[in-house]
Design a protein around this motif. Structure first.
Motif: not given
Ligand code: ATP
Length: 538
Positions: A103, A264, A266, A274-276, A279, A281, A351-352, A411
């Motif tokens: 990314r 997603r 990703e 953290f980024r899987s 996940f 929400q 981000e959390l 998340g």
């Molecule tokens: P990013 O820009 O980092 O991909 P985002 O801002 O699009 O994330 P949101 O769509 O706002 O994320 O999602 C809300 C919450 O879901 C995030 O704050 C995070 O805690 C969680 N989250 C989002 N993507 C992931 C992921 N791939 N794995 C784990 N948690 C996630």
């Protein structure tokens, strides 16, 4: 530190790599016996704070909130209306040498952690931030001995002579360029292009990549049957907004909360959970009058921060970050993130949770795409405006509207990571040099109950206490190994209390109550244990 946390999680059964016996699958994780307890504790705390016992609103009365559990797969037009089919795309780059995908907005962070970048800084004797003068002799040595192995895609490796000459010329005036310009030099990539975090090769221009997982509903795998795994739980709430209004007693303003899986695809899943790619929400959509949206945005921003603090997260590790206007998502009028200082972002934050003012975007979109009316008639407001003697057209315009939405979205699996990072502590002087300082409410196991030896009538006494306590708290009975090892294991999994039954218990009915963080032990009557634990576990 992350490596140590990941290894503790595996060793003690918090989180395992998914499909490990087949070599794992990138971006997917399984939650083990303790991980699922920890996750459930967070889930239950959120549900309680949002749905069962929602906060008191700005007017001093409890707000209205209901729960929902919507389907992961919804009608595909949902994602056209939400903008995900057209717009849920992250810019992505491919490495021309090793063909890996990244990314584009992650490359800078990944480079900071990349093995070859660390090796380069070490080879040149630069400090962690890459500051320091570059010695051409040392760079030549690094290129010759290390770079071939750790960064085979680098221009300095593929085209050594011209790249070194260009670097020498560039450094003549600025011997200490700093890390990012230095990386551009060794990769022969004029900024803002950055090299590949994996091999140092050339990255392609960023291209859009849709992050939604696709599948087909039914036997025929054609476009007409294409469906998507939801990339967020929020849309299920918008689709049911009218159902909730028609079938429950809520009135605007009210909220609908949901916890569930999201998916997603990703490009670069990383930093453990953290980024899987799969996940969970915790999301809530707050429907309110457009004139009140700003007030509710501020309300939820502070409520949500208060909630994270209530889990025992320290305030120095949390902060707000307002999004700049050019950073806002397509739907958002304003967004603030609650960020945490993760070990892999420190000293920076990551981000959390995001709290977004989504305006009337989602309901308007679904109204247009579905042809169903999703506006709201606010009878109370109409009567109030009438009583105030307002003109008819103002009353009409104000009392029928499409509600605005404030969305706190976080998340659940990311919160598991947060508590693991926040709780992780090292102390070489303890039986377990690593332990987890979970807040008692969040700890997967609240109390370990041990007979000092597995004989002499002690197991019977310990088991009786265990049977009494297990209905109230998650307790573990353990009679094996030395008492030091049992305490060490409980410390490592973050159990706040242990009770040990020993020879003296038979004489005076007292036991040892041990507290995790201080390792302090006190002698208390066995029949006081249930009340003491109830009090200390809160
Ligand atoms: P990013 O820009 O980092 O991909 P985002 O801002 O699009 O994330 P949101 O769509 O706002 O994320 O999602 C809300 C919450 O879901 C995030 O704050 C995070 O805690 C969680 N989250 C989002 N993507 C992931 C992921 N791939 N794995 C784990 N948690 C996630």
């Amino acid at each position: 530190m992350m490596e140590k946390i990941v290894s503790l999680c595996k060793r003690r059964g918090f989180v395992y790599p998914a499909s490990e016996i087949y070599g794992g699958i990138n971006g997917f994780w399984d939650y083990g016996p303790l991980g699922v307890l920890l996750k459930n504790n967070i889930r239950n705390a959120w549900w309680r704070a949002m749905v069962e016992c929602p906060p008191i609103g700005p007017d001093g009365h409890p707000i209205e909130m209901v729960g929902l559990d919507s389907s992961i797969i919804q009608h595909p037009r949902t994602w056209e209306a939400s903008g995900h089919v057209g717009g849920f795309a992250d810019p992505m780059s491919t490495c021309r040498q090793c063909k890996k995908l990244f990314r584009s907005d992650h490359v800078a962070d990944m480079l900071r952690e990349a093995e070859w970048v660390k090796s380069l800084a070490e080879g040149l004797g630069l400090d962690e931030s890459g500051a320091g003068a570059v010695d051409i002799g040392r760079l030549r040595q690094w290129a010759d001995r290390k770079a071939k192995k750790v960064a085979p895609g680098l221009a300095l490796v593929r085209a050594f002579v011209p790249t070194l000459a260009a670097i020498e010329a560039a450094l003549a005036g600025t011997p200490s360029p700093g890390l990012t310009p230095l990386l551009a030099l060794v990769a022969a990539a004029p900024p803002p292009a950055a090299p590949c975090p994996a091999c140092g090769g050339d990255l392609t221009e960023p291209r859009a990549f849709n992050l939604m997982f696709e599948s087909h509903a039914g036997a025929i795998q054609d476009d007409a049957n294409k469906v998507y795994l939801r990339p967020e739980t929020a849309q299920g709430i918008f689709l049911n907004y009218k159902n909730v209004l028609d079938t429950s007693r809520v009135k605007v303003p009210f909220g609908v909360a949901q916890i569930g899986k999201s998916f997603r695809n990703e490009v670069t899943p990383r930093n453990f959970i953290f980024r899987s790619r799969e996940f969970e929400q915790m999301e809530m959509e707050w429907f309110c009058h457009p004139d009140e949206a700003r007030t509710w945005y501020e309300f939820w921003k502070h409520e949500r921060m208060r909630w994270w603090l209530s889990l025992g997260v320290s305030s120095e590790n949390l902060r707000f970050r307002e999004h700049d206007p050019d950073e806002l998502s397509h739907y958002s009028k304003m967004t603030v993130d609650i960020e945490y200082r993760y070990p892999f972002t420190a000293p920076d934050f990551g981000e959390l949770e995001g709290i977004a003012h989504r305006g009337s975007f989602d309901l308007t979109q679904h109204q247009t795409h579905s042809g169903q009316k999703l506006d709201y008639f606010d009878q109370e407001l109409q009567l109030k405006l009438k009583a105030e003697g307002r003109p008819d057209d103002e009353i009409k315009a104000k009392s029928r509207y499409i509600p605005n939405v404030i969305e706190p979205a976080s998340g659940l699996t990311r919160a598991v990571l947060l508590l693991l990072c926040e709780g992780y502590a090292e102390d070489a002087s303890r039986a377990s040099p690593v332990y987890l300082r979970f807040d008692a409410k969040m700890a997967p196991i609240k109390c370990g109950i041990f007979p000092l030896v597995n004989k002499d009538g002690l197991p019977e006494i310990a088991e009786k206490l265990y049977l009494e306590l297990r209905g109230r708290h998650a307790c573990e009975y353990d009679a094996k190994q030395s008492i030091g090892k049992r305490y060490a294991r409980m410390d490592e999994i973050g159990t706040p209390f242990c009770v040990t039954i020993d020879g003296q218990t038979r004489e005076d009915q007292t036991v040892t109550l041990r507290e995790r963080d201080t390792a302090a032990q006190e002698r208390v009557a066995i029949d006081r244990i249930p009340a003491l634990l109830a009090e200390r576990l809160g």
